[in-house]
Write a protein that holds these residues in place. Structure first.
Motif, PDB file in Angstrom:
ATOM      1  N   SER A 194       0.824  -1.203   0.000  1.00  0.00           N
ATOM      2  CA  SER A 194       0.000   0.000   0.000  1.00  0.00           C
ATOM      3  C   SER A 194       0.862   1.259   0.000  1.00  0.00           C
ATOM      4  CB  SER A 194      -0.936  -0.003   1.204  1.00  0.00           C
ATOM      5  OG  SER A 194      -0.174  -0.066   2.386  1.00  0.00           O
ATOM      6  N   THR A 246      -1.732  12.258  -5.775  1.00  0.00           N
ATOM      7  CA  THR A 246      -2.354  11.113  -5.120  1.00  0.00           C
ATOM      8  C   THR A 246      -3.778  10.992  -5.623  1.00  0.00           C
ATOM      9  OG1 THR A 246      -3.047  12.492  -3.290  1.00  0.00           O
ATOM     10  CG2 THR A 246      -0.952  11.330  -3.026  1.00  0.00           C
ATOM     11  N   ALA A 247      -4.285   9.808  -5.539  1.00  0.00           N
ATOM     12  CA  ALA A 247      -5.645   9.579  -6.009  1.00  0.00           C
ATOM     13  C   ALA A 247      -6.622  10.397  -5.174  1.00  0.00           C
ATOM     14  CB  ALA A 247      -5.984   8.096  -5.918  1.00  0.00           C
ATOM     15  N   SER A 248      -7.465  11.112  -5.846  1.00  0.00           N
ATOM     16  CA  SER A 248      -8.411  11.988  -5.157  1.00  0.00           C
ATOM     17  C   SER A 248      -9.642  11.203  -4.749  1.00  0.00           C
ATOM     18  CB  SER A 248      -8.805  13.131  -6.090  1.00  0.00           C
ATOM     19  OG  SER A 248      -9.846  13.873  -5.525  1.00  0.00           O
ATOM     20  N   GLN A 249     -10.156  11.552  -3.589  1.00  0.00           N
ATOM     21  CA  GLN A 249     -11.377  10.933  -3.100  1.00  0.00           C
ATOM     22  C   GLN A 249     -12.605  11.719  -3.554  1.00  0.00           C
ATOM     23  OE1 GLN A 249     -11.312   8.018  -1.712  1.00  0.00           O
ATOM     24  NE2 GLN A 249      -9.084   7.983  -1.717  1.00  0.00           N
ATOM     25  N   ALA A 250     -12.393  12.791  -4.310  1.00  0.00           N
ATOM     26  CA  ALA A 250     -13.501  13.635  -4.756  1.00  0.00           C
ATOM     27  C   ALA A 250     -14.325  12.897  -5.805  1.00  0.00           C
ATOM     28  CB  ALA A 250     -12.955  14.930  -5.339  1.00  0.00           C
ATOM     29  N   PRO A 251     -15.645  13.121  -5.796  1.00  0.00           N
ATOM     30  CA  PRO A 251     -16.509  12.461  -6.773  1.00  0.00           C
ATOM     31  C   PRO A 251     -16.277  13.019  -8.181  1.00  0.00           C
ATOM     32  CG  PRO A 251     -17.778  13.959  -5.381  1.00  0.00           C
ATOM     33  CD  PRO A 251     -16.387  13.931  -4.839  1.00  0.00           C
ATOM     34  N   ARG A 252     -16.560  12.183  -9.174  1.00  0.00           N
ATOM     35  CA  ARG A 252     -16.352  12.571 -10.563  1.00  0.00           C
ATOM     36  C   ARG A 252     -17.576  12.219 -11.390  1.00  0.00           C
ATOM     37  NH1 ARG A 252     -10.185  11.686 -12.371  1.00  0.00           N
ATOM     38  NH2 ARG A 252      -9.230  12.615 -10.556  1.00  0.00           N
ATOM     39  N   GLN A 291     -14.316  16.720 -12.131  1.00  0.00           N
ATOM     40  CA  GLN A 291     -14.149  16.448 -10.702  1.00  0.00           C
ATOM     41  C   GLN A 291     -14.970  17.459  -9.910  1.00  0.00           C
ATOM     42  OE1 GLN A 291     -10.133  16.096  -9.437  1.00  0.00           O
ATOM     43  NE2 GLN A 291     -10.645  16.207  -7.264  1.00  0.00           N
ATOM     44  N   PRO A 314     -15.226  17.680  -2.805  1.00  0.00           N
ATOM     45  CA  PRO A 314     -15.418  16.483  -1.985  1.00  0.00           C
ATOM     46  C   PRO A 314     -16.737  16.460  -1.222  1.00  0.00           C
ATOM     47  CG  PRO A 314     -13.218  17.371  -1.622  1.00  0.00           C
ATOM     48  CD  PRO A 314     -13.949  18.342  -2.493  1.00  0.00           C
ATOM     49  N   ASP A 315     -17.238  17.561  -0.793  1.00  0.00           N
ATOM     50  CA  ASP A 315     -18.451  17.569   0.036  1.00  0.00           C
ATOM     51  C   ASP A 315     -19.713  17.909  -0.761  1.00  0.00           C
ATOM     52  OD1 ASP A 315     -17.584  20.100  -0.491  1.00  0.00           O
ATOM     53  OD2 ASP A 315     -18.088  20.899   1.493  1.00  0.00           O
TER      54      ASP A 315
END
Length: 195
Positions: A116, A125-131, A169, A172-173
């Motif tokens: 990992s 880094t890989a974004s956790q934001a929705p796409r 993108q 995030p919220d």
């Protein structure tokens, strides 16, 4: 030669070819007079002899077939060392190919590492934001695209792809479903989907 001591049928070819002396000929002729089957056999042998003598200038079919078989067998014998060398040549290659296939299969079946600690070299880094993926109409202007994306604080991160899709993108919220419905309602957007 004494005909009486031998089987009379065996002497018939000699009789037809004129190879018997006078006494033997007389005995064969006496036997033919007593047995009509022997006379028929002599007629057949005489006809066969005449036919073969008439076609003496042409080789018989059996002789030609025997010559052909001999030539084929000679070719087979002459070419067998070449085929033996060929057979010895491909065996090591086939063995090497099988070994290479076994090694490759072993590498593919080996479980991959699941560390990992891996990170992209670019530093991102890989974004956790929705796409979302969006397909715009061909008549959409840059101003229309900027206004629609700016209202929801979305930005284009990739595209257009081979299918003409742009990847957008979102913050995030953000409420993804609400933004999805809002973008679908715009007249210059053809399609909106989640990647």
């Amino acid at each position: 030669m004494n005909v009486m001591n031998n089987n009379i049928e065996e002497t018939l070819p000699l009789y037809v070819n004129g190879r018997l002396d006078a006494e033997e000929r007389r005995q064969v002729e006496k036997a033919m007079a007593e047995n009509p089957d022997l006379a028929g056999e002599v007629e057949f042998l005489q006809a066969l002899k005449d036919t073969l003598q008439q076609s003496a200038d042409e080789p018989p079919v059996e002789l030609g077939l025997a010559r052909l078989k001999r030539d084929i067998q000679q070719e087979t014998v002459d070419s067998s060392p070449t085929s033996a060398n060929t057979r010895r040549y491909w065996k090591p290659l086939a063995l090497a190919a099988c070994l290479l296939l076994a090694i490759q299969t072993g590498f593919q079946l080996t479980p991959q590492s699941t560390d990992s600690d891996w990170a992209p070299l670019s530093g991102e880094t890989a974004s956790q934001a929705p796409r979302l993926q969006i397909a715009f109409h061909t008549n959409a202007t840059v101003e229309q695209i900027n206004e629609s994306l700016g209202a929801s604080e979305a930005r284009i991160v990739d595209g257009p792809g081979a299918l003409g899709l742009y990847t957008v993108q979102l913050p995030p919220d953000s409420d993804v479903d609400a933004i999805h419905r809002q973008l679908e309602g715009l007249p210059f957007i053809e399609e909106v989907s989640a990647p």
